[in-house]
Design a protein around this motif. Structure first.
Motif, PDB file in Angstrom:
ATOM      1  N   GLN A  47      45.762  38.021  39.383  1.00  0.00           N
ATOM      2  CA  GLN A  47      46.575  37.978  40.598  1.00  0.00           C
ATOM      3  C   GLN A  47      46.381  39.164  41.526  1.00  0.00           C
ATOM      4  O   GLN A  47      47.217  39.426  42.366  1.00  0.00           O
ATOM      5  N   PRO A  49      45.264  41.012  44.822  1.00  0.00           N
ATOM      6  CA  PRO A  49      45.299  40.440  46.175  1.00  0.00           C
ATOM      7  C   PRO A  49      43.988  39.785  46.624  1.00  0.00           C
ATOM      8  O   PRO A  49      44.001  38.800  47.341  1.00  0.00           O
ATOM      9  N   ASP A  50      42.853  40.320  46.212  1.00  0.00           N
ATOM     10  CA  ASP A  50      41.570  39.771  46.655  1.00  0.00           C
ATOM     11  C   ASP A  50      40.822  39.039  45.538  1.00  0.00           C
ATOM     12  O   ASP A  50      39.614  38.848  45.616  1.00  0.00           O
TER      13      ASP A  50
END
Length: 128
Positions: A47, A49-50
């Motif tokens: 999980q 962000p990128d």
């Protein structure tokens, strides 16, 4: 056994039992705390962000894809069986499901941030 032979046999078997399989396993995770814990740990790891989407390879009726989504994972499913994909799409219309083989994924390098193959490699013959 060649790859095409076992893939054809596996697809035919799951096409035949797709609806019954989905019903039989619909609530299976409810009684498996260790499975839920492993999936939660996996979800935490993917999980960032990128990180990108997560592919559920051999997704069957989509129950693991949906569970991962409920944990905040941007997941989609791929299954060899068109009937399983049809059941997954009916059961989880808000999620993406595609027909395909984990032995020949139509995904660019780096296109996913993770992959899960929940009981999906059991059909691969040892010699392959």
């Amino acid at each position: 056994m060649t790859e095409s032979t076992y893939l054809h046999a596996t697809q035919l078997a799951y096409d035949t039992v797709a609806a019954d399989y989905a019903e039989l396993l619909r609530d299976e995770l409810d009684t498996k705390p260790l499975d839920r814990a492993m999936l939660a740990a996996f979800a935490e790891l993917v999980q960032a962000p990128d990180a990108g989407q997560v592919a559920d390879l051999g997704c069957g009726p989509g129950r693991i894809t949906a569970h991962l989504q409920s944990l905040g994972v941007n997941a989609f499913g791929i299954d060899l069986s068109p009937q399983m994909v049809a059941v997954a799409r009916r059961s989880h219309p808000d999620l993406r499901f595609e027909q395909g083989s984990m032995t020949a994924l139509d995904l660019a390098d780096g296109a996913v941030g993770g992959a899960v193959a929940w009981y999906s490699t059991v059909h691969t013959p040892p010699e392959l």
